[in-house]
Design an enzyme around this catalytic site. Structure first.
Site, PDB file in Angstrom:
ATOM      1  CG  HIS A  12      -0.224   0.276   2.509  1.00 33.14           C
ATOM      2  ND1 HIS A  12       0.641  -0.638   3.073  1.00 33.14           N
ATOM      3  CD2 HIS A  12      -0.211   1.359   3.327  1.00 33.14           C
ATOM      4  CE1 HIS A  12       1.143  -0.135   4.184  1.00 33.14           C
ATOM      5  NE2 HIS A  12       0.638   1.071   4.367  1.00 33.14           N
ATOM      6  NE  ARG A  13       4.568   3.322   4.806  1.00 36.51           N
ATOM      7  CZ  ARG A  13       5.477   3.367   5.769  1.00 36.51           C
ATOM      8  NH1 ARG A  13       6.694   2.919   5.546  1.00 36.51           N
ATOM      9  NH2 ARG A  13       5.162   3.834   6.941  1.00 36.51           N
ATOM     10  CB  VAL A  16       0.100  -0.006  -8.177  1.00 35.82           C
ATOM     11  CG1 VAL A  16      -1.231  -0.614  -8.581  1.00 35.82           C
ATOM     12  CG2 VAL A  16       0.934   0.318  -9.408  1.00 35.82           C
ATOM     13  N   GLY A  17      -0.317   0.315  -5.078  1.00 39.38           N
ATOM     14  CA  GLY A  17      -1.038  -0.044  -3.855  1.00 39.38           C
ATOM     15  C   GLY A  17      -1.657   1.191  -3.209  1.00 39.38           C
ATOM     16  CD  GLU A  41       3.298  -1.807  10.186  1.00 37.95           C
ATOM     17  OE1 GLU A  41       3.066  -0.837  10.910  1.00 37.95           O
ATOM     18  OE2 GLU A  41       2.549  -2.121   9.222  1.00 37.95           O
ATOM     19  CB  SER A 111       5.196  -6.203 -15.326  1.00 36.72           C
ATOM     20  OG  SER A 111       5.960  -5.520 -16.289  1.00 36.72           O
ATOM     21  CB  SER A 112       3.703  -4.798 -20.416  1.00 35.38           C
ATOM     22  OG  SER A 112       4.739  -3.897 -20.107  1.00 35.38           O
ATOM     23  CB  CYS A 113       8.601  -6.986 -18.614  1.00 39.77           C
ATOM     24  SG  CYS A 113       8.438  -7.607 -16.957  1.00 39.77           S
ATOM     25  CE1 TYR A 140       9.356  -6.905 -11.168  1.00 35.81           C
ATOM     26  CE2 TYR A 140       8.897  -6.593 -13.497  1.00 35.81           C
ATOM     27  CZ  TYR A 140       8.603  -6.333 -12.170  1.00 35.81           C
ATOM     28  OH  TYR A 140       7.553  -5.510 -11.858  1.00 35.81           O
ATOM     29  CE  LYS A 144       5.736  -8.285 -11.102  1.00 31.86           C
ATOM     30  NZ  LYS A 144       4.942  -8.064  -9.873  1.00 31.86           N
ATOM     31  CG  HIS A 187       9.783   3.441 -14.899  1.00 35.76           C
ATOM     32  ND1 HIS A 187       8.986   3.125 -13.826  1.00 35.76           N
ATOM     33  CD2 HIS A 187      10.525   2.345 -15.143  1.00 35.76           C
ATOM     34  CE1 HIS A 187       9.223   1.880 -13.450  1.00 35.76           C
ATOM     35  NE2 HIS A 187      10.158   1.374 -14.235  1.00 35.76           N
ATOM     36  NE  ARG A 195      17.455  15.381 -18.939  1.00 34.24           N
ATOM     37  CZ  ARG A 195      17.609  14.801 -20.122  1.00 34.24           C
ATOM     38  NH1 ARG A 195      17.251  13.532 -20.304  1.00 34.24           N
ATOM     39  NH2 ARG A 195      18.135  15.455 -21.121  1.00 34.24           N
TER      40      ARG A 195
HETATM   41  N1  LIG Z   1       5.175   1.306 -11.858  1.00 34.91           N
HETATM   42  C1  LIG Z   1       4.962   0.798 -13.064  1.00 34.91           C
HETATM   43  O1  LIG Z   1       5.160   1.459 -14.089  1.00 34.91           O
HETATM   44  C2  LIG Z   1       4.454  -0.605 -13.213  1.00 34.91           C
HETATM   45  C3  LIG Z   1       4.249  -1.073 -14.504  1.00 34.91           C
HETATM   46  C4  LIG Z   1       3.806  -2.368 -14.672  1.00 34.91           C
HETATM   47  C5  LIG Z   1       3.560  -3.153 -13.569  1.00 34.91           C
HETATM   48  N2  LIG Z   1       3.740  -2.690 -12.309  1.00 34.91           N
HETATM   49  C6  LIG Z   1       3.484  -3.608 -11.193  1.00 34.91           C
HETATM   50  O2  LIG Z   1       2.626  -3.038 -10.229  1.00 34.91           O
HETATM   51  C7  LIG Z   1       2.991  -3.537  -8.940  1.00 34.91           C
HETATM   52  C8  LIG Z   1       3.226  -2.361  -8.009  1.00 34.91           C
HETATM   53  O3  LIG Z   1       4.232  -1.530  -8.564  1.00 34.91           O
HETATM   54  P1  LIG Z   1       4.581  -0.094  -7.968  1.00 34.91           P
HETATM   55  O4  LIG Z   1       5.026   0.741  -9.094  1.00 34.91           O
HETATM   56  O5  LIG Z   1       3.471   0.353  -7.096  1.00 34.91           O
HETATM   57  O6  LIG Z   1       5.865  -0.473  -7.104  1.00 34.91           O
HETATM   58  P2  LIG Z   1       6.466   0.291  -5.841  1.00 34.91           P
HETATM   59  O7  LIG Z   1       6.034   1.718  -5.864  1.00 34.91           O
HETATM   60  O8  LIG Z   1       7.914  -0.042  -5.800  1.00 34.91           O
HETATM   61  O9  LIG Z   1       5.735  -0.430  -4.617  1.00 34.91           O
HETATM   62  C9  LIG Z   1       5.978  -1.762  -4.281  1.00 34.91           C
HETATM   63  C10 LIG Z   1       5.662  -1.922  -2.819  1.00 34.91           C
HETATM   64  O10 LIG Z   1       5.922  -3.296  -2.447  1.00 34.91           O
HETATM   65  C11 LIG Z   1       6.575  -3.271  -1.194  1.00 34.91           C
HETATM   66  N3  LIG Z   1       7.399  -4.468  -1.023  1.00 34.91           N
HETATM   67  C12 LIG Z   1       8.417  -4.887  -1.806  1.00 34.91           C
HETATM   68  N4  LIG Z   1       8.965  -6.016  -1.312  1.00 34.91           N
HETATM   69  C13 LIG Z   1       8.267  -6.301  -0.177  1.00 34.91           C
HETATM   70  C14 LIG Z   1       8.360  -7.333   0.787  1.00 34.91           C
HETATM   71  N5  LIG Z   1       9.287  -8.307   0.695  1.00 34.91           N
HETATM   72  N6  LIG Z   1       7.499  -7.326   1.842  1.00 34.91           N
HETATM   73  C15 LIG Z   1       6.583  -6.340   1.953  1.00 34.91           C
HETATM   74  N7  LIG Z   1       6.429  -5.345   1.071  1.00 34.91           N
HETATM   75  C16 LIG Z   1       7.283  -5.323   0.016  1.00 34.91           C
HETATM   76  C17 LIG Z   1       7.446  -2.036  -1.227  1.00 34.91           C
HETATM   77  O11 LIG Z   1       7.809  -1.638   0.053  1.00 34.91           O
HETATM   78  P3  LIG Z   1       9.305  -1.023   0.276  1.00 34.91           P
HETATM   79  O12 LIG Z   1       9.405   0.118  -0.676  1.00 34.91           O
HETATM   80  O13 LIG Z   1       9.288  -0.633   1.712  1.00 34.91           O
HETATM   81  O14 LIG Z   1      10.245  -2.149  -0.056  1.00 34.91           O
HETATM   82  C18 LIG Z   1       6.512  -1.036  -1.916  1.00 34.91           C
HETATM   83  O15 LIG Z   1       5.689  -0.381  -0.984  1.00 34.91           O
HETATM   84  C19 LIG Z   1       4.226  -4.410  -9.138  1.00 34.91           C
HETATM   85  O16 LIG Z   1       3.823  -5.753  -9.184  1.00 34.91           O
HETATM   86  C20 LIG Z   1       4.750  -3.986 -10.477  1.00 34.91           C
HETATM   87  O17 LIG Z   1       5.382  -5.033 -11.140  1.00 34.91           O
HETATM   88  C21 LIG Z   1       4.191  -1.418 -12.096  1.00 34.91           C
END
Ligand SMILES: NC(=O)c1ccc[n+]([C@@H]2O[C@H](COP(=O)([O-])OP(=O)(O)OC[C@H]3O[C@@H](n4cnc5c(N)ncnc54)[C@H](OP(=O)(O)O)[C@@H]3O)[C@@H](O)[C@H]2O)c1
Length: 328
Positions: A12-13, A16-17, A41, A111-113, A140, A144, A187, A195
């Site tokens: 949630h931090r 997306v969450g 936690e 993810s699209s990857c 990665y 997924k 990204h 920039r």
């Molecule tokens: N952002 C994009 O452009 C994008 C594109 C395609 C898909 N996605 C997918 O969307 C999802 C969320 O992405 P996001 O961009 O929101 O990523 P993010 O901002 O990095 O958030 C991921 C969250 O997961 C937590 N986390 C990671 N490892 C953990 C663990 N072992 N235990 C508990 N919490 C953990 C992180 O906490 P900490 O930071 O404290 O580690 C962070 O709060 C992912 O599955 C990603 O692949 C994102």
């Protein structure tokens, strides 16, 4: 939305969450029905801790699995072991312990990857496992793909007997509040926002962007992603089943539209108010010429993106300015 059950949003931090929690609250889900834990936690790679969490938190009816180890090309290339290990572990723990605790609905974010690097464009769901992946983020992507297959396997083995329905969505490039604006490690869209902002502040006459500027990419505002996630999570089982197959169940999430990096740079410059010259450094690598999601399946399921790119970039820029002010 006045759910009787609780909803656990893992991650949630994250960008997306965080957006999923905002949307659930906006739709009337009471705060005490949304369960969250920070990474500090609850380390989701720790099997015993995840088991204890679900045992101690009864009444969870839905899980959004938006926690993941996420990073750009450089991080993926430098820490491949961490990317595959942490993602495999955390998703296996959450899916299995959710199942063991009787959680009926789960949404896994991929993810699209996951698609082959030479997948036909736009990339449809059935391109999965038809070719070789992009090597830079293969570990990665494999994790997924395993996440999708985890959900499908639990559905196939336990769906009828236990009434579970575990689903997957594959987002395109996301942007918006909570994004990472790190100068080296972000990204393309948040990097361009930084920039052009810095160039405007410094009255720089020119901004040079990497590559020819011709590759085309797709971008989805993160609140749209959250809305799509909730839409897919809440689809009736017969509707979801009618549009998916037991072993091809994931759903692409995107806008279905792309633009060139040069066009994107022009749009960001306009929003930020940068009036200097934009040029391309063609000696730098371009990456794939096009990466666009086929979103027919999602459209057929009744959802499409609503935030136009320019509006989303303006909202993201506000977030960038707030972030910059807070960290100044
Ligand atoms: N952002 C994009 O452009 C994008 C594109 C395609 C898909 N996605 C997918 O969307 C999802 C969320 O992405 P996001 O961009 O929101 O990523 P993010 O901002 O990095 O958030 C991921 C969250 O997961 C937590 N986390 C990671 N490892 C953990 C663990 N072992 N235990 C508990 N919490 C953990 C992180 O906490 P900490 O930071 O404290 O580690 C962070 O709060 C992912 O599955 C990603 O692949 C994102």
């Amino acid at each position: 939305m006045t759910e009787q059950f609780k909803i656990y949003v893992a991650g949630h931090r994250g960008m997306v969450g965080g957006a999923i929690v905002r949307q659930l609250r906006a739709r009337g889900v009471p705060a005490d029905h949304i369960v969250t834990r920070t990474h500090a936690e609850l380390d989701l790679t720790n099997q015993a801790a995840v088991q204890a969490f679900f045992a101690q938190n009864s009444g969870i009816g839905q899980v959004y699995l938006a926690a993941a180890k996420v990073g750009g090309i450089h991080a993926n290339n430098t820490y491949p072991a961490e990317f595959i290990y942490q993602n495999l572990m955390l998703q296996a723990n959450v899916v299995h312990q959710a199942f063991a605790a009787g959680v009926k609905r789960l949404l896994f974010l991929g993810s699209s990857c996951i698609y082959p690097r030479m997948a036909p464009q736009p990339m449809a769901e059935d391109a999965l496992l038809t070719g070789t992946l992009e090597p830079t983020n293969e570990p990665y992507a494999i994790a997924k793909i395993a996440g999708i297959k985890l959900c499908e396997s639990y559905n196939r083995q336990y769906g009828a007997s236990h009434g579970i329905d575990y689903r997957s969505v594959m987002p395109t490039n996301l942007y918006g509040p909570g994004d990472n604006y790190h100068p080296q490690n972000s990204h393309v869209l948040p990097a361009l926002i930084r920039r052009f902002h810095e160039a405007r502040e410094a009255a720089a006459p020119q901004v040079v962007i990497w590559g020819t500027g011709t590759p085309k990419r797709e971008f989805l505002y993160v609140d749209d992603m959250a809305a799509a996630s909730i839409h897919v999570m809440d689809l009736p089982p017969d509707v979801y089943a009618a549009h998916t197959r037991p072993m091809l169940s994931h759903i692409n999430v995107g806008t279905g539209e792309d633009l060139s990096i040069r066009e994107l740079a022009g749009l960001v410059a306009e929003v930020v108010g940068y009036e200097g010259e934009i040029s391309c450094d063609a000696t730098k690598p371009d990456g794939a010429p096009r990466k666009l999601m086929d979103v027919t399946r999602l459209r057929d399921l009744g959802w499409q993106a609503s935030v136009p790119l320019r509006d989303g970039i303006a909202l993201a820029y506000e977030d960038f300015l707030a972030h910059a002010a807070a960290t100044a």
